[in-house]
Enzyme design. Sequence first.
Site, PDB file in Angstrom:
ATOM      1  N   THR A  78       0.818  -1.218   0.000  1.00  0.00           N
ATOM      2  CA  THR A  78       0.000   0.000   0.000  1.00  0.00           C
ATOM      3  C   THR A  78       0.845   1.258   0.000  1.00  0.00           C
ATOM      4  OG1 THR A  78      -1.793  -1.142   1.155  1.00  0.00           O
ATOM      5  CG2 THR A  78      -1.770   1.261   1.282  1.00  0.00           C
ATOM      6  N   ASP A  96       2.550  -9.185  -4.402  1.00  0.00           N
ATOM      7  CA  ASP A  96       1.303  -9.018  -3.655  1.00  0.00           C
ATOM      8  C   ASP A  96       1.523  -9.646  -2.282  1.00  0.00           C
ATOM      9  OD1 ASP A  96      -1.187  -8.996  -2.531  1.00  0.00           O
ATOM     10  OD2 ASP A  96      -2.177 -10.143  -4.127  1.00  0.00           O
ATOM     11  N   SER A 149      -0.334 -10.425   0.121  1.00  0.00           N
ATOM     12  CA  SER A 149      -1.260 -11.473   0.543  1.00  0.00           C
ATOM     13  C   SER A 149      -1.032 -12.772  -0.216  1.00  0.00           C
ATOM     14  CB  SER A 149      -2.714 -11.010   0.349  1.00  0.00           C
ATOM     15  OG  SER A 149      -2.975 -10.734  -1.013  1.00  0.00           O
ATOM     16  N   ASP A 171      -0.101  -7.029   5.037  1.00  0.00           N
ATOM     17  CA  ASP A 171      -0.851  -8.252   5.321  1.00  0.00           C
ATOM     18  C   ASP A 171       0.060  -9.395   5.779  1.00  0.00           C
ATOM     19  OD1 ASP A 171      -3.257  -7.103   4.788  1.00  0.00           O
ATOM     20  OD2 ASP A 171      -3.482  -7.942   2.780  1.00  0.00           O
TER      21      ASP A 171
END
Length: 517
Positions: free
Chosen positions: A18, A92, A94, A125
Amino acid sequence: MATHYPESRVLIIMTGGTICMKSSPEGLIPARGFLKEGMAPRPSFNDGSNPDPLPVMVSSTEQELLPSLRTPPSTYSRHVRYTLYEFPILLDSSSISSAGWTQIALTVLNNYSLFDGFVILHGTDSLAYTSSALSFMLSHLGKPVILTGSQASIFSLQSDAVDNLLGSLIIAGTFMIPEVGLFFHNQLLRGNRATKTSASSFDAFSSPNSPPLATVTAMGAQVNWHLIRRAKAIAKFDVQIDLDTAHVACLRIFPGIKAEMIDGVLRIPGLRGLILETFGAGNAPTGEDGSLTAVIKAAVERGIVVVNVSQCQSGTVSPLYAPATVLGRAGVVFGHDLTTEAALTKLSFLLALPGLSYADITTQMSLSLRGEMTELEAAVFAPPTIDEPTIPVDQTAFTALGHAITSGDIDAVTAFLDADPSIIGRGDYVENTPLHLASVGPDTRIVRELLRRGASVHARNRAGNTPLFLARQVRNMDIVALLKDSGAMLHVEEKENRGLTSGTSTPVTTTAMEERF
């Protein structure tokens, strides 16, 4: 006349997350050119000095020159010069796997000789999993590796990104903390002690069973030096890649769980380990007629490593209650105060090491390898009496230690280090550490003792010199060899001053670079 401040070099590795995303009609997307778009416009990240590009190893054989920026002088009268390497394919968080951890670890390895510290930008995450995994993968680490991210993008009006990134950058470029850390909300946590506790709060991570390694306030960073772990082996920095996560499972016990459910997991083809999250201090239902315990015992007899960790954030697994004792008798390993993230990545790490037996793995799961579990405190002995009362105690002790080192008094040196282990990281008025003093002689045994106790071969004094540089200057080749066996290398600025770097973007191997000094 402008004041000249020393500078350190930090490599920021952008894996995704993010922190580096920006808005688009399709929602948040990764922002390429993060150094230029996200950092250069901010005065706290850019003093406007327009420094030259820095060489970065983008693979084990290929080097590129990447743009660099420099911070204004920090509270510690030091600039941090840095560049940013963006992974060609962002990860990513996750969906990250051991392949992503390997990519990060190898990037650190390939650039280890070029930078004083590393900051890794990562999604939140799985940030605690990655920081735990890297703590085990990076062996004999002598430089700071700090992971961070943010709950909101750096391009958002209200965001935690600037504080998290700037705090990580300053700590990595200022303090010789040779650990994998996780920096979030003004706290540096040991990477394998951290866990994510909030999906929305800026204070998103905690370390329930271990205090922060450092805390940032308006007065600067307060480092808990007595907590800092240092590699205590005469060995070079290395990495263990390809953690065996595909063969480790994690299962949370709940009231009414059936033995058949656990047995089904334990019979997954290729399974080699199971992290069992139990109640309280390690308790689990025994099942009707002991059936649940029986399936676990059968799995242990098949060679599956089962580790018992608590569902509670704070506390430890111990044979306090009968159910926990029953699991212990079935061959389950007590995970003490390991987080689930640390337990899973530690077991995956041990399973990936060649030549370890089942007994070796279960034994090492119960021992602290990287500070991931609480150890019994060592005895503290009174310091030796010193007849110099007019100087503060800590300065007196360091001065006396320096005298013992330069006199070759190994017994006195050992006594000082036993009395105050933290003295090994202190410096004199020009920031020479005990290893700097010992590197110019006269006794190789003292250098070996300092290294055995975790002295940093990468620390630089106020002139920017490492212990290896000083040993070479006085041509003490026995000490040079010992330092190099411990992973010492000339700092990139020392090599530049000696004309040992080409300044080009041509392919070059890390081995070749090392051989040039």
